[in-house]
Design a protein around this motif. Structure first.
Motif, PDB file in Angstrom:
ATOM      1  N   GLY A 104     -19.781 -32.196  64.375  1.00  0.00           N
ATOM      2  CA  GLY A 104     -18.890 -33.017  65.175  1.00  0.00           C
ATOM      3  C   GLY A 104     -17.673 -32.255  65.679  1.00  0.00           C
ATOM      4  O   GLY A 104     -17.249 -31.261  65.083  1.00  0.00           O
ATOM      5  N   SER A 105     -17.106 -32.726  66.785  1.00  0.00           N
ATOM      6  CA  SER A 105     -15.852 -32.171  67.277  1.00  0.00           C
ATOM      7  C   SER A 105     -14.722 -32.619  66.351  1.00  0.00           C
ATOM      8  O   SER A 105     -14.879 -33.535  65.544  1.00  0.00           O
ATOM      9  N   GLU A 106     -13.582 -31.988  66.480  1.00  0.00           N
ATOM     10  CA  GLU A 106     -12.452 -32.370  65.645  1.00  0.00           C
ATOM     11  C   GLU A 106     -12.062 -33.824  65.896  1.00  0.00           C
ATOM     12  O   GLU A 106     -11.732 -34.561  64.969  1.00  0.00           O
ATOM     13  N   GLU A 107     -12.111 -34.229  67.143  1.00  0.00           N
ATOM     14  CA  GLU A 107     -11.783 -35.626  67.466  1.00  0.00           C
ATOM     15  C   GLU A 107     -12.790 -36.581  66.838  1.00  0.00           C
ATOM     16  O   GLU A 107     -12.416 -37.635  66.310  1.00  0.00           O
ATOM     17  N   GLN A 108     -14.066 -36.234  66.889  1.00  0.00           N
ATOM     18  CA  GLN A 108     -15.101 -37.074  66.273  1.00  0.00           C
ATOM     19  C   GLN A 108     -14.913 -37.155  64.767  1.00  0.00           C
ATOM     20  O   GLN A 108     -15.061 -38.227  64.172  1.00  0.00           O
ATOM     21  N   LYS A 109     -14.585 -36.029  64.141  1.00  0.00           N
ATOM     22  CA  LYS A 109     -14.386 -36.029  62.693  1.00  0.00           C
ATOM     23  C   LYS A 109     -13.227 -36.935  62.301  1.00  0.00           C
ATOM     24  O   LYS A 109     -13.335 -37.738  61.362  1.00  0.00           O
ATOM     25  N   LYS A 110     -12.125 -36.822  63.005  1.00  0.00           N
ATOM     26  CA  LYS A 110     -10.955 -37.649  62.692  1.00  0.00           C
ATOM     27  C   LYS A 110     -11.230 -39.132  62.950  1.00  0.00           C
ATOM     28  O   LYS A 110     -10.761 -39.999  62.210  1.00  0.00           O
ATOM     29  N   ARG A 111     -11.999 -39.393  63.978  1.00  0.00           N
ATOM     30  CA  ARG A 111     -12.252 -40.782  64.365  1.00  0.00           C
ATOM     31  C   ARG A 111     -13.257 -41.469  63.458  1.00  0.00           C
ATOM     32  O   ARG A 111     -13.078 -42.635  63.085  1.00  0.00           O
ATOM     33  N   PHE A 112     -14.319 -40.744  63.076  1.00  0.00           N
ATOM     34  CA  PHE A 112     -15.432 -41.404  62.412  1.00  0.00           C
ATOM     35  C   PHE A 112     -15.548 -41.142  60.905  1.00  0.00           C
ATOM     36  O   PHE A 112     -15.935 -42.038  60.149  1.00  0.00           O
ATOM     37  N   LEU A 113     -15.258 -39.930  60.474  1.00  0.00           N
ATOM     38  CA  LEU A 113     -15.573 -39.575  59.089  1.00  0.00           C
ATOM     39  C   LEU A 113     -14.858 -40.430  58.040  1.00  0.00           C
ATOM     40  O   LEU A 113     -15.488 -40.829  57.048  1.00  0.00           O
ATOM     41  N   PRO A 114     -13.575 -40.729  58.172  1.00  0.00           N
ATOM     42  CA  PRO A 114     -12.944 -41.569  57.137  1.00  0.00           C
ATOM     43  C   PRO A 114     -13.618 -42.929  56.986  1.00  0.00           C
ATOM     44  O   PRO A 114     -13.840 -43.384  55.858  1.00  0.00           O
ATOM     45  N   ALA A 115     -13.967 -43.563  58.098  1.00  0.00           N
ATOM     46  CA  ALA A 115     -14.627 -44.868  58.025  1.00  0.00           C
ATOM     47  C   ALA A 115     -16.043 -44.749  57.492  1.00  0.00           C
ATOM     48  O   ALA A 115     -16.517 -45.625  56.741  1.00  0.00           O
ATOM     49  N   LEU A 116     -16.750 -43.681  57.856  1.00  0.00           N
ATOM     50  CA  LEU A 116     -18.088 -43.453  57.318  1.00  0.00           C
ATOM     51  C   LEU A 116     -18.032 -43.243  55.810  1.00  0.00           C
ATOM     52  O   LEU A 116     -18.888 -43.750  55.070  1.00  0.00           O
ATOM     53  N   ALA A 117     -17.027 -42.512  55.351  1.00  0.00           N
ATOM     54  CA  ALA A 117     -16.892 -42.244  53.915  1.00  0.00           C
ATOM     55  C   ALA A 117     -16.648 -43.521  53.122  1.00  0.00           C
ATOM     56  O   ALA A 117     -17.090 -43.646  51.974  1.00  0.00           O
ATOM     57  N   ARG A 118     -15.952 -44.470  53.716  1.00  0.00           N
ATOM     58  CA  ARG A 118     -15.658 -45.746  53.032  1.00  0.00           C
ATOM     59  C   ARG A 118     -16.780 -46.772  53.185  1.00  0.00           C
ATOM     60  O   ARG A 118     -16.711 -47.856  52.595  1.00  0.00           O
ATOM     61  N   GLY A 119     -17.762 -46.486  53.999  1.00  0.00           N
ATOM     62  CA  GLY A 119     -18.830 -47.448  54.243  1.00  0.00           C
ATOM     63  C   GLY A 119     -18.422 -48.548  55.201  1.00  0.00           C
ATOM     64  O   GLY A 119     -19.089 -49.577  55.297  1.00  0.00           O
ATOM     65  N   GLU A 120     -17.350 -48.322  55.966  1.00  0.00           N
ATOM     66  CA  GLU A 120     -16.857 -49.322  56.910  1.00  0.00           C
ATOM     67  C   GLU A 120     -17.487 -49.158  58.281  1.00  0.00           C
ATOM     68  O   GLU A 120     -17.339 -50.023  59.147  1.00  0.00           O
ATOM     69  N   LEU A 121     -18.151 -48.048  58.482  1.00  0.00           N
ATOM     70  CA  LEU A 121     -18.840 -47.761  59.732  1.00  0.00           C
ATOM     71  C   LEU A 121     -20.250 -47.320  59.374  1.00  0.00           C
ATOM     72  O   LEU A 121     -20.442 -46.580  58.404  1.00  0.00           O
ATOM     73  N   GLU A 122     -21.244 -47.789  60.123  1.00  0.00           N
ATOM     74  CA  GLU A 122     -22.631 -47.455  59.812  1.00  0.00           C
ATOM     75  C   GLU A 122     -23.317 -46.807  61.015  1.00  0.00           C
ATOM     76  O   GLU A 122     -23.002 -47.119  62.160  1.00  0.00           O
ATOM     77  N   THR A 123     -24.269 -45.933  60.700  1.00  0.00           N
ATOM     78  CA  THR A 123     -24.986 -45.218  61.753  1.00  0.00           C
ATOM     79  C   THR A 123     -26.491 -45.308  61.538  1.00  0.00           C
ATOM     80  O   THR A 123     -26.967 -45.676  60.464  1.00  0.00           O
ATOM     81  N   CYS A 124     -27.225 -44.958  62.579  1.00  0.00           N
ATOM     82  CA  CYS A 124     -28.679 -44.803  62.487  1.00  0.00           C
ATOM     83  C   CYS A 124     -29.054 -43.585  63.311  1.00  0.00           C
ATOM     84  O   CYS A 124     -28.202 -42.966  63.957  1.00  0.00           O
ATOM     85  N   PHE A 125     -30.324 -43.241  63.299  1.00  0.00           N
ATOM     86  CA  PHE A 125     -30.804 -42.023  63.957  1.00  0.00           C
ATOM     87  C   PHE A 125     -32.015 -42.378  64.794  1.00  0.00           C
ATOM     88  O   PHE A 125     -32.936 -43.060  64.325  1.00  0.00           O
ATOM     89  N   ALA A 126     -32.032 -41.920  66.051  1.00  0.00           N
ATOM     90  CA  ALA A 126     -33.121 -42.263  66.967  1.00  0.00           C
ATOM     91  C   ALA A 126     -33.728 -41.005  67.569  1.00  0.00           C
ATOM     92  O   ALA A 126     -33.140 -40.386  68.465  1.00  0.00           O
ATOM     93  N   LEU A 127     -34.893 -40.636  67.069  1.00  0.00           N
ATOM     94  CA  LEU A 127     -35.653 -39.503  67.593  1.00  0.00           C
ATOM     95  C   LEU A 127     -37.045 -39.931  68.028  1.00  0.00           C
ATOM     96  O   LEU A 127     -37.463 -39.688  69.155  1.00  0.00           O
ATOM     97  N   THR A 128     -37.782 -40.591  67.132  1.00  0.00           N
ATOM     98  CA  THR A 128     -39.197 -40.883  67.343  1.00  0.00           C
ATOM     99  C   THR A 128     -39.424 -41.797  68.541  1.00  0.00           C
ATOM    100  O   THR A 128     -38.683 -42.760  68.761  1.00  0.00           O
ATOM    101  N   GLU A 129     -40.481 -41.482  69.291  1.00  0.00           N
ATOM    102  CA  GLU A 129     -40.879 -42.290  70.441  1.00  0.00           C
ATOM    103  C   GLU A 129     -42.350 -42.664  70.312  1.00  0.00           C
ATOM    104  O   GLU A 129     -43.073 -42.070  69.497  1.00  0.00           O
ATOM    105  N   PRO A 130     -42.827 -43.630  71.082  1.00  0.00           N
ATOM    106  CA  PRO A 130     -44.239 -44.022  70.980  1.00  0.00           C
ATOM    107  C   PRO A 130     -45.204 -42.855  71.138  1.00  0.00           C
ATOM    108  O   PRO A 130     -46.268 -42.842  70.513  1.00  0.00           O
TER     109      PRO A 130
END
Length: 393
Positions: A104-130
């Motif tokens: 992640g960029s520094e801005e992304q780290k500051k914006r997202f990582l603290p909330a991700l660490a607390r479980g206040e923000l959730e993510t998923c991953f999208a790669l697979t296609e039909p």
């Protein structure tokens, strides 16, 4: 050679064990039957800092590595969660926090990582296609330039947790496969604001009815000109394959950790029943026809654990770990499946009763042989890269 876990990993094992002490097999059975996310466990893990283990300390995390994350997942799975535990540590601590911590960029780290660490923000991953799963190079979801950003169009399948996610780690083509030189170039990974895209009507999803792991939905996802900007790029434009490999190898390692814990959980159920069940005046566990297969599975589980830890250790050191990650996934998923299958057999006709957790564990363990990569492709990778045999696919 030192096979002792570091104190940090031992502390994780102790801490997760304490959290899960009040959540037994019955709890996970109910979550699966009700098709609901284990909110109580998620909340407790977040409050204790156990979701941010691999987030750097300066962003509110524990400053640990993939090894500690794998130990956490293994411990949670062993507590009775089985395969359901994998989603707790894959979707947000793995796909989200681990990836942003490294790419992640520094801005992304500051914006997202603290909330991700607390479980206040959730993510998923999208790669697979039909028409593109393990052959990721052939994905067709594409992002085309539009002003100072991109519009993403395409379809993904088997995307777990999108119904809960705040953001999606989305793998796209920004250069068509036919034009990419080399073919592994031209990928870009975006961090998509799922809730905004849903509100705008550019992202929709449809859950897929599943055999098991029903604590989280897995969905078809449709992207119809989802807008993303430069601020949403994870890593570099057209060079997202480096990010992708740093998602896929940890995914295999964490899946292996889940398999090790799931095998232990199924073994405990089988052994306890074999000790208590005595239809002919002595415990059925005294019969070698039952005891020996269980003993063999225990040996397989210990071997899988060693390879899982080795793969995580290598990844944390920044060393190549593709073969180790694949071998860990292969052996751990087989151990988990054999343990669940044997637990089913030990229980006899009672295995069909939902009074016992055997049916859930049996259904959940089977998918580990197919995801995140089918064991046939793992074997093909080992044959080609470790044995030097010709490529078979």
């Amino acid at each position: 050679m030192d096979f002792d876990l570091p104190d940090s990993a031992l502390a994780v094992r102790e801490g997760i064990t304490a959290v899960t002490a009040k959540y037994g097999y019955d709890y996970w059975d109910r979550c699966d039957a009700e098709h609901r996310w284990p909110e109580e466990v998620w909340r407790d893990l977040g409050a204790g800092g156990w979701l941010g283990l691999a987030v750097p300390e300066e962003y509110g995390g524990g400053g640990q590595g993939l090894l500690e994350l794998a130990v956490a997942l293994e411990t949670l799975s062993r507590s009775g969660a089985g395969a359901a535990a994998s989603f707790i540590y894959l979707l947000t601590p793995g796909f989200g926090a681990l990836t942003l911590s490294r790419h992640g960029s520094e801005e992304q780290k500051k914006r997202f990582l603290p909330a991700l660490a607390r479980g206040e923000l959730e993510t998923c991953f999208a790669l697979t296609e039909p028409d593109a799963g393990s052959n990721a190079i052939n994905i067709t979801t594409h992002a085309r330039r539009d002003g100072d950003g991109w519009l993403v169009k395409g379809q993904k399948i088997w995307i777990s947790g999108v119904e809960r996610a705040d953001h999606m780690m989305l793998v796209t083509r920004t250069v068509p496969a036919a034009e990419a030189k080399p073919r592994a170039s031209g990928f870009t990974v975006f961090l998509v604001d799922v809730k905004r895209a849903v509100a705008e009507g550019t992202l929709t999803f449809q859950p897929i009815p599943k055999l098991g792991t029903n604590t989280v939905a897995s969905s078809m996802v449709f992207l119809d000109d989802v807008r993303v900007t430069q601020e949403d790029v994870v890593g570099q434009v057209d060079a997202g394959f480096a990010v992708l490999w740093d998602i896929l190898n940890p995914e295999r390692i964490l899946a292996a950790a889940s398999g090790v814990g799931g095998s232990e959980a199924a073994l405990r159920v089988a052994v306890d029943y074999a000790k208590d069940r005595a239809p002919f005046g002595k415990p059925i566990g005294t019969n070698q026809s039952l005891a020996f297969p269980l003993a063999k599975i225990k040996a397989q589980t210990e071997l899988a654990r060693l390879m899982t830890y080795k793969a995580a250790w290598l990844w944390d050191r920044g060393e190549p770990c593709g073969s180790e990650a694949n071998i860990a996934k292969l052996t751990a998923s087989e151990a988990a499946w054999q343990a669940a299958d044997r637990a089913f057999q030990v229980h006899g006709g009672m295995a069909y009763s939902l009074e016992y957790p055997v049916a859930r564990m049996f259904r959940d363990a089977r998918i580990g042989k197919n995801i995140p990569v089918a064991e046939e492709l793992v074997l093909a990778h080992i044959a080609q890269h470790d044995l030097g045999l010709p490529k078979s696919y």
